[in-house]
Design a protein around this motif. Sequence first.
Motif: not given
Length: 191
Positions: A121-122, A118, A177-178, A184-185, A125, A180-182
């Motif tokens: 992949k983050w 994970r 960013s990380l 959201q996932a 980007h 927020t991504s985590l």
Amino acid sequence: MGEQGCSEILAQDTATRLFQTAALLVGNESEAVRLVEEAIAGVEVDPCAEGEAAREQVQNEVVRAAIRLLSQREPQAFVASGLEAGGPAGCIEGDDFTAAGLSQEQWHDLLEGEGRGRLRKWLEHLPAVQRTIFVERAMLRHDNAAIAAHLRAGGGSAAAGWTPEKVSGLFRQALCSLATSLVQAGAVQPA
């Protein structure tokens, strides 16, 4: 390498870690292999006699070589002039891992465990400079001053403006960013 207590397994583990770091930095496994091979060949230190110092020296050369490669791909990627020191950092107030709202166990899972995919992949980007800063801080545990020096050394004349404060700001943006991504996932609960 098997003589005088210099372990083949330790050497292989170090090479594997260097490869993983290079792959995260440049995003290409064949280029990562080349960077590690060149770094190992270019270092003038005996890994059997100077284990930790040799590992750190080669690791730093891999980082600088990755920055050189990335800045050749995108000459403007490592320009620091447009960044304000201490500028907007998004949702993270500090530049340590706890500021992102993740526990030590969650960080360990991202860096060494099942969450590593994970994280990779983050990272793919992120812009090259932010990815480099994140990998150096989060995975290699370099401080902001060392990262700024690596960026200046590897990024060419366009990277002359990197300071520890600018590194800190961009690292906080990456942490935001990380996080927020985590969230959201569904991998972590919002703080």
